[in-house]
Design an enzyme around this catalytic site. Structure first.
Site, PDB file in Angstrom:
ATOM      1  N   ASP A 336     -10.726  -1.593   2.149  1.00 43.09           N
ATOM      2  CA  ASP A 336      -9.298  -1.334   2.042  1.00 43.09           C
ATOM      3  C   ASP A 336      -8.873  -1.833   0.674  1.00 43.09           C
ATOM      4  O   ASP A 336      -9.243  -2.929   0.269  1.00 43.09           O
ATOM      5  CB  ASP A 336      -8.546  -2.083   3.142  1.00 43.09           C
ATOM      6  CG  ASP A 336      -7.053  -1.903   3.021  1.00 43.09           C
ATOM      7  OD1 ASP A 336      -6.608  -0.750   3.009  1.00 43.09           O
ATOM      8  OD2 ASP A 336      -6.344  -2.915   2.928  1.00 43.09           O
ATOM      9  N   THR A 338      -5.794  -2.649  -0.826  1.00 45.15           N
ATOM     10  CA  THR A 338      -4.863  -3.761  -0.914  1.00 45.15           C
ATOM     11  C   THR A 338      -5.442  -4.999  -0.243  1.00 45.15           C
ATOM     12  O   THR A 338      -5.826  -4.969   0.919  1.00 45.15           O
ATOM     13  CB  THR A 338      -3.523  -3.396  -0.248  1.00 45.15           C
ATOM     14  OG1 THR A 338      -3.060  -2.176  -0.812  1.00 45.15           O
ATOM     15  CG2 THR A 338      -2.494  -4.493  -0.475  1.00 45.15           C
ATOM     16  N   ASP A 588      -7.459  -6.557   5.615  1.00 49.17           N
ATOM     17  CA  ASP A 588      -6.650  -7.741   5.922  1.00 49.17           C
ATOM     18  C   ASP A 588      -5.348  -7.411   6.629  1.00 49.17           C
ATOM     19  O   ASP A 588      -4.624  -8.297   7.032  1.00 49.17           O
ATOM     20  CB  ASP A 588      -6.334  -8.527   4.635  1.00 49.17           C
ATOM     21  CG  ASP A 588      -5.498  -7.723   3.647  1.00 49.17           C
ATOM     22  OD1 ASP A 588      -5.324  -6.510   3.890  1.00 49.17           O
ATOM     23  OD2 ASP A 588      -5.050  -8.302   2.645  1.00 49.17           O
TER      24      ASP A 588
END
Length: 832
Positions: A336, A338, A588
């Site tokens: 991912d 970000t 996250d």
């Protein structure tokens, strides 16, 4: 409609229909909860006295600690094994019928078991301490204040606050809801978030994807809905891995071979040969003990345990031990963007007004939008930092704009890709605004998209501020008729260690896929800056085929994917797995939870949401993506070294079984006493295996552990047994008279030692100075036994004459040549 006003300082003041949200640590008027109506009682939470009363009654969330088993379980698992039982019985027998040197194998097992317990206990301490560091602490209200507590300190009736990414830790009833959307897919399998209102139930194991609120705990501990599932999922899972299951399979086969062979050997030595009873028992035990690869399980446990300790020093929490092994087998890593390739924070670099919009007015809209969301995501937080509430155009002045009233608010959701709010402006004019992905809010072909594309190609993140007709912001068609008002250009902070980590995966032939909810071109530009191979191959996930096979093809052909929904992330992982790939997923945020759970290995950042940390097998507590290569390296070290070591142990098992069969078939005395094979095992397997199991190893993990081990162990064991028995038969014809059996045994031991040493020498490749020193030290140890008189007597080893010893050496040299030939044939035919 939810009413929410902004006072002159820009702080949010709850309107009449919205329950007040309490800031962490905020003081409330000291009112006894029992004197308040339910809503007020929810606002203040329990008192200290009420909490103590519930603890005394046992109404506490006493859930089991994740990722660790108790000391008693560790001791039981290491002591009470099938092979320890067999060896223990044989050891007790030998203590009664033979000298102490024939019982050395028992002391070795005691030492091995002790080492295993100590190492696993060290790993447990590391796991437990890291689990405490990485533990998510829910915010509860007590005595009118909001404070963080450990999950196990929650009691029945606690009021627990919720925000985006928070996991619902116990069952309860919603007390407050501000556009609260809860994902229950981990429990129900339904992917769509559920909008929760006061009075609705929430179940443990679900998590918040948007909005916020609070709930009252109605079931805690093992009564909670997901507690049983969590307990099972959180159990110590050392045995569930290809490596461990492979070793279990090997031990099962060994047992099948060992039992009939041992029975035949007992009959042969005790009945057919009318020998001295104690000597017969000793030689029978000497034939049975080496069939057992007793140190193999120990070394596997030790290797895993030391791996956990090593990774723990790097702030890497391995919540399930096989994750070390699993990540080493991964051939696709899905990242991912970000929080993984970029740091969490962003900066506003430009606000570009569109269609002649007034810049000051746009800034006021952004200020008001920032004030409308008590739990802003990273993008909105960047806007708040650039345009704080009450700050007029960044000059620190306060104006009448601060009196805009929020009439409705829509928190950001990764599924819809935008957030929004409706206001009553200073002059009473109503307005509604959406802030989010331009390509979602605008129709295809809109002229503004061309301008945005140019910004995306620079790796910048662009949000569109659009005015929409007043109405329900959470309606499916809320974005229809959106009028572009401004572009908010954000610059993402790249992680300094990301480029090196991507380079490492490329060197290791691990494919990297960047999967993000952002614009694909923008994500590709960021990945390109970090040197990701194939970063130019981007795909907008809205154009992704839904057919699993077609999706798998698209996944293999492209490296960067944008506008991906949480459900698509999950489908992408499944599509890759359907092609035989072993997939790791990092993330996250709450939008990563489903994919993390379904991936072969889920990796969460320590700063990630509580939900992601709960489902991930590995948590990077230091939030450093650069820690992943260390986990991969540790897994490869464990797998590669245990494969080498297993070959040593299984070679011994094969030649021991074959020697016993040859003895039974030829009706001769078994050539070895337990002391001989204890010496051989220690020098050619035990000591070197310990060092080899913990050595650095960067070989890529290969599948089919059992086949890979047995295809080398079987020919090696057959050659060693044949060479040894040949020497023994020749020696039986060479020696005669008293002491002949000792001389025959010594010659056979010499051949077996030299042959086993050659197997060790092959396994120790490629050579380094310490590997050469290790092999040389083992050879020197055996030489010392042969030349020191008291060691000769202790181990009953004495070479007689020169003819037979040199014959034994010659047979061993022939065996070594056969070993080299057989290993090369196996390597060419089946691969190294």
């Amino acid at each position: 409609m939810t009413q929410r006003a902004l006072d002159s300082s820009g702080e949010q003041t709850p309107g009449p229909s919205r329950p007040a949200m309490i800031d962490a640590g905020a003081e409330l008027d000291p009112v006894h909860p029992m004197d308040l109506p339910p809503s007020a009682h929810d606002a203040t939470g329990l008192t200290t006295a009420e909490v103590a009363e519930r603890v005394a009654r046992g109404e506490v969330n006493d859930v089991p600690v994740r990722s660790s088993r108790s000391v008693a379980e560790i001791v039981r698992a290491n002591v009470f094994t099938r092979f320890n039982l067999i060896i223990g019985v044989l050891w007790v027998i030998m203590l009664f019928v033979a000298p102490i040197q024939d019982s050395l194998f028992g002391f070795v097992i005691v030492a091995n078991t002790g080492i295993g317990i100590i190492q696993e206990w060290r790993a447990k301490k590391t796991l437990d301490s890291l689990a405490v560091i990485g533990e998510a602490k829910p915010t509860v209200r007590r005595d009118g204040k909001a404070a963080e507590v450990s999950t196990h300190e929650i009691v029945l009736g606690d009021v627990i606050e919720l925000g985006p990414g928070d996991k619902v830790v116990v069952d309860g009833t919603v007390a407050e809801a501000d556009s609260l959307e809860v994902d229950e897919s981990l429990l129900t399998g339904e992917a769509d978030p559920v909008l929760k209102r006061p009075g609705d139930p929430v179940m443990s194991g679900s998590f918040v994807v948007a909005g916020g609120g609070a709930f009252t705990a109605t079931k805690v501990g093992r009564e909670a809905y997901a507690a049983q599932l969590a307990e099972e999922a959180s159990r110590f899972t050392l045995v569930h891995s290809e490596l461990r299951s492979g070793i279990s399979t090997i031990l099962k086969y060994v047992t099948w071979m060992m039992v009939p062979t041992a029975i035949g050997l007992i009959i042969s030595q005790l009945v057919v040969k009318d020998n001295n009873f104690k000597d017969s028992v000793a030689r029978t035990v000497g034939g049975i003990v080496p069939m057992i690869p007793e140190g193999l399980v120990l070394l596997t446990s030790v290797a895993f345990a030391i791996g956990v300790v090593r990774l723990g020093r790097k702030q890497c929490l391995v919540q399930e031990l096989p994750a070390i092994e699993g990540l080493a087998r991964v051939d696709v890593v899905c990242l991912d963007k970000t929080g993984t390739l970029t740091e969490g924070g962003m900066d506003v670099t430009e606000v570009r007004a569109l269609g002649g919009s007034d810049e000051a007015y746009v800034h006021q809209v952004l200020r008001s939008l920032g004030s409308s969301d008590p739990r802003p995501n990273a993008s909105l937080q960047a806007i708040i930092d650039a345009y704080p509430a009450g700050d007029k155009d960044g000059q620190g002045g306060k104006g009448e704009e601060a009196s805009w009233t929020v009439t409705d608010a829509l928190p950001f959701s990764s599924a819809r890709k935008y957030s929004g709010a409706a206001f009553t402006e200073t002059d009473g004019t109503p307005s509604a605004w959406l802030l989010g992905a331009p390509d979602v809010l605008l129709a295809d072909g809109d002229a503004t998209l061309t301008e945005i594309e140019l910004l995306n190609e620079q790796g910048l993140r662009v949000l569109l501020l659009a005015r929409v007709p007043s109405g329900e912001l959470d309606a499916p068609d809320a974005a229809q008729g959106a009028v572009p008002t401004a572009l908010v250009v954000l610059e993402q902070r790249l992680r300094p260690d990301a480029a090196e980590t991507l380079k490492y995966f490329a060197q290791q032939n691990v494919a990297t896929k960047v999967i993000s909810g952002d614009n694909a071109v923008s994500v590709g530009a960021v990945a390109g800056k970090l040197g990701l191979a194939g970063a130019e191959n981007t795909l907008d996930a809205r154009k992704m085929p839904t057919d699993p096979d077609a999706m798998a093809t698209a996944m293999e052909q492209n490296a960067v994917f944008g506008r991906v929904t949480p459900q698509q992330k999950r489908d992408m992982v499944a599509a890759l797995q359907s092609r035989g790939h072993t997939v790791a997923m990092t993330g996250d945020g709450v939008n990563d939870v489903l994919a993390l759970k379904d991936a072969d290995i889920g990796v969460s950042m320590g700063s990630g949401s509580e939900a992601t940390r709960a489902v991930a097998q590995i948590v990077l507590l230091n939030n450093s993506f650069a820690t992943l290569p260390s986990v991969v390296a540790e897994g490869r070290r464990v797998i590669g070294n245990i494969t080498r070591v297993a070959t040593l142990f299984l070679t011994k098992t094969v030649y021991s079984v074959l020697l016993a069969i040859l003895v039974v078939c030829t009706q001769v005395e078994y050539p070895f006493l337990p002391r001989h094979l204890t010496l051989l095992s220690t020098l050619t397997i035990g000591v070197p295996a310990f060092f080899l199991a913990l050595a650095p190893n960067k070989e890529r993990a290969q599948p089919h552990f059992v086949r890979r081990v047995m295809r080398y162990a079987i020919p090696s064991g057959v050659i060693a047994a044949t060479a040894t028995f040949t020497t023994y038969l020749v020696a039986r014809h060479h020696y005669a008279g008293p002491g002949a059996l000792e001389a025959e045994t010594s010659a056979a031991t010499l051949t077996l030692f030299l042959t086993s040493m050659w197997v060790l020498a092959i396994i120790a490749r490629p050579y380094t100075w310490w590997r050469i020193a290790l092999v040389a030290a083992m050879g020197l140890g055996f030489l010392i036994v042969l030349v020191v008189p008291w060691l000769q007597d202790f181990f009953a080893l004495k070479l007689v004459g020169t003819t037979m010893p040199w014959t034994a050496v010659g047979i061993a040299v022939t065996a070594a040549a056969l070993l080299e030939f057989s290993w090369r044939v196996v390597g060419r035919r089946f691969g190294a």
